[in-house]
Scaffold this motif. Sequence first.
Motif, PDB file in Angstrom:
ATOM      1  N   LEU A 168       0.831  -1.206   0.000  1.00  0.00           N
ATOM      2  CA  LEU A 168       0.000   0.000   0.000  1.00  0.00           C
ATOM      3  C   LEU A 168       0.864   1.254   0.000  1.00  0.00           C
ATOM      4  O   LEU A 168       0.565   2.226  -0.701  1.00  0.00           O
ATOM      5  CB  LEU A 168      -0.926   0.002   1.214  1.00  0.00           C
ATOM      6  N   ASP A 169       1.938   1.235   0.765  1.00  0.00           N
ATOM      7  CA  ASP A 169       2.826   2.393   0.824  1.00  0.00           C
ATOM      8  C   ASP A 169       3.457   2.692  -0.542  1.00  0.00           C
ATOM      9  O   ASP A 169       3.701   3.851  -0.882  1.00  0.00           O
ATOM     10  CB  ASP A 169       3.930   2.167   1.854  1.00  0.00           C
ATOM     11  N   ALA A 170       3.720   1.632  -1.306  1.00  0.00           N
ATOM     12  CA  ALA A 170       4.388   1.799  -2.600  1.00  0.00           C
ATOM     13  C   ALA A 170       3.411   2.082  -3.740  1.00  0.00           C
ATOM     14  O   ALA A 170       3.830   2.457  -4.831  1.00  0.00           O
ATOM     15  CB  ALA A 170       5.206   0.542  -2.931  1.00  0.00           C
ATOM     16  N   ALA A 171       2.124   1.921  -3.507  1.00  0.00           N
ATOM     17  CA  ALA A 171       1.130   2.092  -4.572  1.00  0.00           C
ATOM     18  C   ALA A 171       1.004   3.554  -4.980  1.00  0.00           C
ATOM     19  O   ALA A 171       1.101   4.460  -4.146  1.00  0.00           O
ATOM     20  CB  ALA A 171      -0.220   1.557  -4.118  1.00  0.00           C
ATOM     21  N   ASP A 172       0.768   3.775  -6.265  1.00  0.00           N
ATOM     22  CA  ASP A 172       0.470   5.115  -6.761  1.00  0.00           C
ATOM     23  C   ASP A 172      -1.004   5.455  -6.538  1.00  0.00           C
ATOM     24  O   ASP A 172      -1.369   6.632  -6.466  1.00  0.00           O
ATOM     25  CB  ASP A 172       0.795   5.212  -8.256  1.00  0.00           C
ATOM     26  N   ALA A 173      -1.839   4.413  -6.460  1.00  0.00           N
ATOM     27  CA  ALA A 173      -3.269   4.598  -6.230  1.00  0.00           C
ATOM     28  C   ALA A 173      -3.774   3.461  -5.350  1.00  0.00           C
ATOM     29  O   ALA A 173      -3.310   2.320  -5.471  1.00  0.00           O
ATOM     30  CB  ALA A 173      -4.034   4.615  -7.545  1.00  0.00           C
ATOM     31  N   ILE A 174      -4.730   3.781  -4.475  1.00  0.00           N
ATOM     32  CA  ILE A 174      -5.383   2.761  -3.662  1.00  0.00           C
ATOM     33  C   ILE A 174      -6.888   2.917  -3.846  1.00  0.00           C
ATOM     34  O   ILE A 174      -7.434   4.010  -3.640  1.00  0.00           O
ATOM     35  CB  ILE A 174      -5.031   2.878  -2.168  1.00  0.00           C
ATOM     36  N   ILE A 175      -7.543   1.833  -4.233  1.00  0.00           N
ATOM     37  CA  ILE A 175      -8.994   1.821  -4.401  1.00  0.00           C
ATOM     38  C   ILE A 175      -9.573   1.003  -3.250  1.00  0.00           C
ATOM     39  O   ILE A 175      -9.275  -0.180  -3.105  1.00  0.00           O
ATOM     40  CB  ILE A 175      -9.398   1.223  -5.757  1.00  0.00           C
ATOM     41  N   PHE A 176     -10.393   1.658  -2.434  1.00  0.00           N
ATOM     42  CA  PHE A 176     -10.925   1.039  -1.227  1.00  0.00           C
ATOM     43  C   PHE A 176     -12.319   0.478  -1.470  1.00  0.00           C
ATOM     44  O   PHE A 176     -13.141   1.115  -2.146  1.00  0.00           O
ATOM     45  CB  PHE A 176     -10.998   2.071  -0.094  1.00  0.00           C
ATOM     46  N   GLY A 177     -12.590  -0.698  -0.897  1.00  0.00           N
ATOM     47  CA  GLY A 177     -13.903  -1.287  -1.050  1.00  0.00           C
ATOM     48  C   GLY A 177     -14.423  -1.896   0.230  1.00  0.00           C
ATOM     49  O   GLY A 177     -13.671  -2.533   0.978  1.00  0.00           O
ATOM     50  N   ASP A 210      -1.078  12.646  -1.606  1.00  0.00           N
ATOM     51  CA  ASP A 210      -1.039  12.781  -3.071  1.00  0.00           C
ATOM     52  C   ASP A 210      -1.152  11.455  -3.818  1.00  0.00           C
ATOM     53  O   ASP A 210      -1.023  11.440  -5.045  1.00  0.00           O
ATOM     54  CB  ASP A 210       0.204  13.540  -3.543  1.00  0.00           C
ATOM     55  N   LYS A 211      -1.389  10.351  -3.129  1.00  0.00           N
ATOM     56  CA  LYS A 211      -1.774   9.135  -3.847  1.00  0.00           C
ATOM     57  C   LYS A 211      -3.189   9.327  -4.390  1.00  0.00           C
ATOM     58  O   LYS A 211      -4.004  10.047  -3.813  1.00  0.00           O
ATOM     59  CB  LYS A 211      -1.777   7.913  -2.921  1.00  0.00           C
ATOM     60  N   ILE A 212      -3.489   8.670  -5.493  1.00  0.00           N
ATOM     61  CA  ILE A 212      -4.847   8.663  -6.023  1.00  0.00           C
ATOM     62  C   ILE A 212      -5.679   7.674  -5.200  1.00  0.00           C
ATOM     63  O   ILE A 212      -5.194   6.610  -4.814  1.00  0.00           O
ATOM     64  CB  ILE A 212      -4.858   8.272  -7.509  1.00  0.00           C
ATOM     65  N   ALA A 213      -6.941   8.023  -4.933  1.00  0.00           N
ATOM     66  CA  ALA A 213      -7.828   7.158  -4.163  1.00  0.00           C
ATOM     67  C   ALA A 213      -9.199   7.093  -4.828  1.00  0.00           C
ATOM     68  O   ALA A 213      -9.608   8.007  -5.545  1.00  0.00           O
ATOM     69  CB  ALA A 213      -7.974   7.662  -2.731  1.00  0.00           C
ATOM     70  N   ALA A 214      -9.904   5.992  -4.595  1.00  0.00           N
ATOM     71  CA  ALA A 214     -11.268   5.820  -5.096  1.00  0.00           C
ATOM     72  C   ALA A 214     -11.935   4.761  -4.232  1.00  0.00           C
ATOM     73  O   ALA A 214     -11.289   4.154  -3.365  1.00  0.00           O
ATOM     74  CB  ALA A 214     -11.269   5.420  -6.569  1.00  0.00           C
ATOM     75  N   GLY A 215     -13.237   4.533  -4.472  1.00  0.00           N
ATOM     76  CA  GLY A 215     -13.921   3.567  -3.625  1.00  0.00           C
ATOM     77  C   GLY A 215     -15.110   2.911  -4.293  1.00  0.00           C
ATOM     78  O   GLY A 215     -15.655   3.399  -5.284  1.00  0.00           O
ATOM     79  N   PHE A 216     -15.520   1.782  -3.704  1.00  0.00           N
ATOM     80  CA  PHE A 216     -16.685   1.042  -4.197  1.00  0.00           C
ATOM     81  C   PHE A 216     -17.363   0.342  -3.034  1.00  0.00           C
ATOM     82  O   PHE A 216     -16.745   0.077  -1.994  1.00  0.00           O
ATOM     83  CB  PHE A 216     -16.271   0.029  -5.276  1.00  0.00           C
ATOM     84  N   THR A 217     -18.646   0.046  -3.211  1.00  0.00           N
ATOM     85  CA  THR A 217     -19.402  -0.616  -2.150  1.00  0.00           C
ATOM     86  C   THR A 217     -20.566  -1.405  -2.728  1.00  0.00           C
ATOM     87  O   THR A 217     -21.028  -1.141  -3.840  1.00  0.00           O
ATOM     88  CB  THR A 217     -19.907   0.410  -1.115  1.00  0.00           C
ATOM     89  N   ASN A 218     -21.042  -2.360  -1.960  1.00  0.00           N
ATOM     90  CA  ASN A 218     -22.140  -3.243  -2.345  1.00  0.00           C
ATOM     91  C   ASN A 218     -23.094  -3.390  -1.163  1.00  0.00           C
ATOM     92  O   ASN A 218     -22.657  -3.372   0.001  1.00  0.00           O
ATOM     93  CB  ASN A 218     -21.566  -4.619  -2.726  1.00  0.00           C
ATOM     94  N   SER A 219     -24.375  -3.506  -1.445  1.00  0.00           N
ATOM     95  CA  SER A 219     -25.336  -3.819  -0.387  1.00  0.00           C
ATOM     96  C   SER A 219     -26.507  -4.586  -0.975  1.00  0.00           C
ATOM     97  O   SER A 219     -26.629  -4.720  -2.202  1.00  0.00           O
ATOM     98  CB  SER A 219     -25.853  -2.539   0.297  1.00  0.00           C
ATOM     99  N   GLY A 220     -27.376  -5.093  -0.106  1.00  0.00           N
ATOM    100  CA  GLY A 220     -28.520  -5.869  -0.568  1.00  0.00           C
ATOM    101  C   GLY A 220     -29.619  -5.016  -1.163  1.00  0.00           C
ATOM    102  O   GLY A 220     -30.321  -5.450  -2.073  1.00  0.00           O
ATOM    103  N   SER A 221     -29.775  -3.788  -0.681  1.00  0.00           N
ATOM    104  CA  SER A 221     -30.827  -2.907  -1.175  1.00  0.00           C
ATOM    105  C   SER A 221     -30.312  -2.052  -2.330  1.00  0.00           C
ATOM    106  O   SER A 221     -29.112  -1.833  -2.474  1.00  0.00           O
ATOM    107  CB  SER A 221     -31.326  -2.001  -0.056  1.00  0.00           C
ATOM    108  N   MET A 222     -31.241  -1.557  -3.138  1.00  0.00           N
ATOM    109  CA  MET A 222     -30.852  -0.705  -4.263  1.00  0.00           C
ATOM    110  C   MET A 222     -30.132   0.550  -3.767  1.00  0.00           C
ATOM    111  O   MET A 222     -29.113   0.946  -4.313  1.00  0.00           O
ATOM    112  CB  MET A 222     -32.081  -0.304  -5.095  1.00  0.00           C
TER     113      MET A 222
END
Length: 205
Positions: free
Chosen positions: A51-60, A91-103
């Motif tokens: 993680l420390d070496a990553a240019d981007a981390i995408i969290f889920g 200054d790393k790039i970050a993004a995210g995603f998530t899932n659930s049972g409801s719309m």
Amino acid sequence: MQLRVAVLFHSGYGHTAKQAEAVAAGARQVAGAEVDLISIPDLTEETWPVLDAADAIIFGSPTYMSGASAVFRGFVEATSARWADNLRWRDKIAAGFTNSGSMSGDKLNTLTELALFAAQHGMIWVGLAAFSGWNTSTGTIDDVNRLGSWLGAMAQSNNDQGPEFGPCPSDLRTAEALGRRVAEVTLRHTRGRLAEPEPAQPAAA
């Protein structure tokens, strides 16, 4: 140019893991992207440097009871040493995603939680650049971004079915689009940093 993207996630029942795999597949579509897919329970002292070496981390994280899972929250608190170390992930790039049972399932709250976490580390958040689908008389469940999210990628999986039934293909394509966008933005960001001139040295007295 080589760049490193880490997809870090927690999945309670396998649905968010399937989404994470799609995010990673999208990032790998960008030439030069090396992608590490890491489940939070598998995170060890040996894998933290990834993680420390990553240019981007995408969290889920799955959305449980209107927010990120307790396992993901445990990871968030474990990053405090990196925050205290002069914002090591600044200054790393970050993004995210998530899932659930409801719309809805209050997934937006989870994505906001992830974005605020990234902001506290001084990271640069990248959203999903895709028009919303399934919002016209001709729209269908097969539309990319059918749940209409821009802060990150959302997915829905039925509570009474395993990951072999969900998320649906369009939600996985949405996750893939997020991974690809993050890798593309990271590539441009990295090129820009490399093109910056070296700071001027003070003149000798």
